[in-house]
Design a protein around this motif. Structure first.
Motif, PDB file in Angstrom:
ATOM      1  N   ALA A 249     -37.534 -16.457   1.263  1.00  0.00           N
ATOM      2  CA  ALA A 249     -38.760 -15.702   1.521  1.00  0.00           C
ATOM      3  C   ALA A 249     -38.793 -14.420   0.695  1.00  0.00           C
ATOM      4  CB  ALA A 249     -38.868 -15.371   3.010  1.00  0.00           C
ATOM      5  N   ALA A 250     -37.670 -13.723   0.636  1.00  0.00           N
ATOM      6  CA  ALA A 250     -37.607 -12.492  -0.147  1.00  0.00           C
ATOM      7  C   ALA A 250     -37.753 -12.773  -1.639  1.00  0.00           C
ATOM      8  CB  ALA A 250     -36.283 -11.769   0.127  1.00  0.00           C
ATOM      9  N   LEU A 251     -37.027 -13.764  -2.142  1.00  0.00           N
ATOM     10  CA  LEU A 251     -37.087 -14.080  -3.568  1.00  0.00           C
ATOM     11  C   LEU A 251     -38.478 -14.564  -3.977  1.00  0.00           C
ATOM     12  CD1 LEU A 251     -33.668 -15.925  -4.101  1.00  0.00           C
ATOM     13  CD2 LEU A 251     -34.312 -13.657  -4.944  1.00  0.00           C
ATOM     14  N   GLY A 252     -39.110 -15.361  -3.145  1.00  0.00           N
ATOM     15  CA  GLY A 252     -40.446 -15.861  -3.459  1.00  0.00           C
ATOM     16  C   GLY A 252     -41.453 -14.749  -3.623  1.00  0.00           C
ATOM     17  N   THR A 253     -41.429 -13.801  -2.696  1.00  0.00           N
ATOM     18  CA  THR A 253     -42.375 -12.687  -2.766  1.00  0.00           C
ATOM     19  C   THR A 253     -42.085 -11.790  -3.963  1.00  0.00           C
ATOM     20  OG1 THR A 253     -42.628 -12.727  -0.359  1.00  0.00           O
ATOM     21  CG2 THR A 253     -43.322 -10.727  -1.491  1.00  0.00           C
ATOM     22  N   VAL A 254     -40.804 -11.504  -4.195  1.00  0.00           N
ATOM     23  CA  VAL A 254     -40.438 -10.641  -5.324  1.00  0.00           C
ATOM     24  C   VAL A 254     -40.837 -11.281  -6.655  1.00  0.00           C
ATOM     25  CG1 VAL A 254     -38.474  -9.760  -6.624  1.00  0.00           C
ATOM     26  CG2 VAL A 254     -38.614  -9.359  -4.163  1.00  0.00           C
ATOM     27  N   LEU A 255     -40.613 -12.581  -6.812  1.00  0.00           N
ATOM     28  CA  LEU A 255     -41.001 -13.264  -8.044  1.00  0.00           C
ATOM     29  C   LEU A 255     -42.507 -13.194  -8.264  1.00  0.00           C
ATOM     30  CD1 LEU A 255     -38.730 -16.456  -7.949  1.00  0.00           C
ATOM     31  CD2 LEU A 255     -38.618 -14.586  -9.612  1.00  0.00           C
TER      32      LEU A 255
END
Length: 476
Positions: A215-221
């Motif tokens: 969830a964190a990586l998806g939003t940051v990307l």
């Protein structure tokens, strides 16, 4: 025909033209804010499918992330307000000079804030009262986001600069794209690979199965891609601020930095103090259990659907008031202040009614856990009553920021939350649980809106900013 260039050219504007221009700028700004909220909905609903512990892990550190995001966003505002004033005065070269220095200063600041976040990430969930079941995931989620702060700060800066010259469409379109990318990246990163059978055809859906980390990586990307596109348009395509082919120094100069500090420091301190209070609220909620932590986080995310349109109108207010200020049009500053605040209260009142009605469906979308749903619905229906006055405080703040008047509004914001919300939440939580926390929030937001309206209507903020007299007259 209403056009923002009328402000810079000194052309007379009727009330109808002012209202039309306000709506024209507000709609794309509202859409941009709503797209960012949809991203939070996507994260919350996808992670909610993983269980109460994962939802609570994100909810535990969400207010701390708001603290870091808010500080970086406030720093960029000190430069975008100056750019609005320069564009309003038809001095595009000076506006580009502000942009160059803003890029350097904001990067330096964001890297410093990132370093602090990385240092505290392992211990933060324990400080907030989280138990051993959720603290590892909470630390990881927080670490990913703070590591990406320089990119997010550039995104805030580019979007703010585009809005300050009246370009609401490009930031809005890119924020919608960011929402779509977030949904796609989250789907691929949160859940493991799985199979679907459609009419006898076996389809494999790829997935990394990273859970909270996904969830964190998806939003940051998604935000990183958006930041790149936003900066490209700002520096290569936007006429007033385009840097390509125009030479200038990126070294910060004392006069611009000093003015940015004057505008941004009160806002930064305000964000820090308010988010500190929100973290304190999280600490009040934490002993109530995992269900209350998760329900509180989901309800905060769900409520943002109501108030983010207000922030969109507040962005429009900052642009309109800022350019009117730069053009020296005192009466236009006042009129745009009243129009934008009135529009914000109407829109958020409607959103509050819709939230009260739709609360059960919203919570069902975000989590399958019945206990969390029940607590969340109760919280949302309490908060719905505060939306009109919450709108008054949000948009009036945007009006004051437009003229660089931030110190007193900042004191009003954090004074209200610390003097009213926190003591009341601590008292009511002991006897009423999560319901008491949200009653305290509703009471405080109503009080905050009242004091902002009082200051706006008294007009004291207008002579304090030293505007030049002009000959604006209200035409029929």
């Amino acid at each position: 025909m209403a056009d923002i260039s009328q402000i810079r050219e000194g052309a007379p504007m009727s009330f109808g033209q002012q209202l039309k221009l306000t709506v024209m700028l507000s709609l794309p700004a509202m859409l941009a804010q709503l797209s960012s909220i949809l991203m939070q909905y996507i994260d919350a609903s996808m992670v909610g499918r993983l269980g109460a512990d994962d939802s609570a892990a994100i909810g535990l550190v969400s207010t701390s992330l708001w603290l870091f995001w808010g500080i970086c966003s406030a720093v960029t505002t000190g430069f975008s307000v100056q750019a609005a004033h320069k564009v309003g005065a038809k001095d595009d070269a000076a506006a580009r000079n502000v942009l160059r220095q803003a890029i350097t200063a904001c990067l330096i600041f964001s890297f410093a804030v990132t370093a602090i976040g990385i240092v505290i990430a392992p211990s933060l969930p324990r400080w907030l009262g989280g138990n051993d079941d959720i603290t590892p995931q909470a630390s990881l989620y927080f670490l990913v986001f703070v590591s990406a702060l320089p990119l997010l700060t550039l995104n805030y800066l580019a979007g703010g600069m585009l809005r300050c010259v009246g370009n609401m469409k490009v930031p809005s379109a890119l924020n919608i794209l960011m929402c779509v990318m977030d949904c796609l990246f989250n789907f691929l990163l949160i859940f493991p690979s799985h199979h679907l059978n459609l009419h006898g055809i076996d389809i494999t859906i790829p997935g990394a199965g990273l859970g909270v980390l996904g969830a964190a990586l998806g939003t940051v990307l998604a935000e990183a891609v958006t930041a790149g596109l936003m900066l490209y348009y700002l520096c290569y395509r936007q006429p007033e601020l385009r840097l390509r082919g125009r030479h200038g120094s990126y070294r910060p100069r004392k006069s611009i930095i000093r003015k940015a500090v004057t505008i941004s420091v009160p806002m930064t301190v305000e964000h820090a103090v308010i988010c500190g209070a929100q973290i304190a609220v999280t600490m009040i909620v934490a002993p109530l259990g995992v269900f209350s932590i998760a329900a509180n986080a989901f309800a905060v995310t769900a409520e943002s659907l109501c108030y983010m349109p207000g922030y969109g109108i507040g962005d429009a207010a900052t642009t309109l008031v800022g350019q009117s200020y730069g053009a020296g049009r005192r009466e236009l500053v006042k009129r745009f202040g009243y129009i934008t605040v009135g529009l914000g209260m109407v829109v958020m009142s409607v959103m509050g009614v819709l939230m009260w009605i739709a609360a059960p469906w919203i919570m069902e979308l975000m989590t399958p856990v019945a206990e969390i749903q029940s607590l969340g619905v109760e919280s949302l229906r309490i908060e719905a009553w505060a939306e009109p006055m919450f709108a008054a405080s949000i948009v009036a703040y945007g009006v004051f920021v437009g003229v660089g008047h931030t110190t007193v509004p900042a004191i009003m914001n954090f004074g209200s939350i610390w003097a009213v919300r926190l003591p009341l939440a601590w008292i009511l939580a002991r006897s009423m649980g999560l319901k008491g926390v949200w009653i305290a929030m509703c009471a405080e937001l109503t009080f905050r809106g009242a004091i902002f309206l009082f200051r706006l209507l008294r007009g004291r903020w207008i002579p304090q900013i030293g505007l030049r007299h002009d000959a604006d007259t209200l035409e029929a």
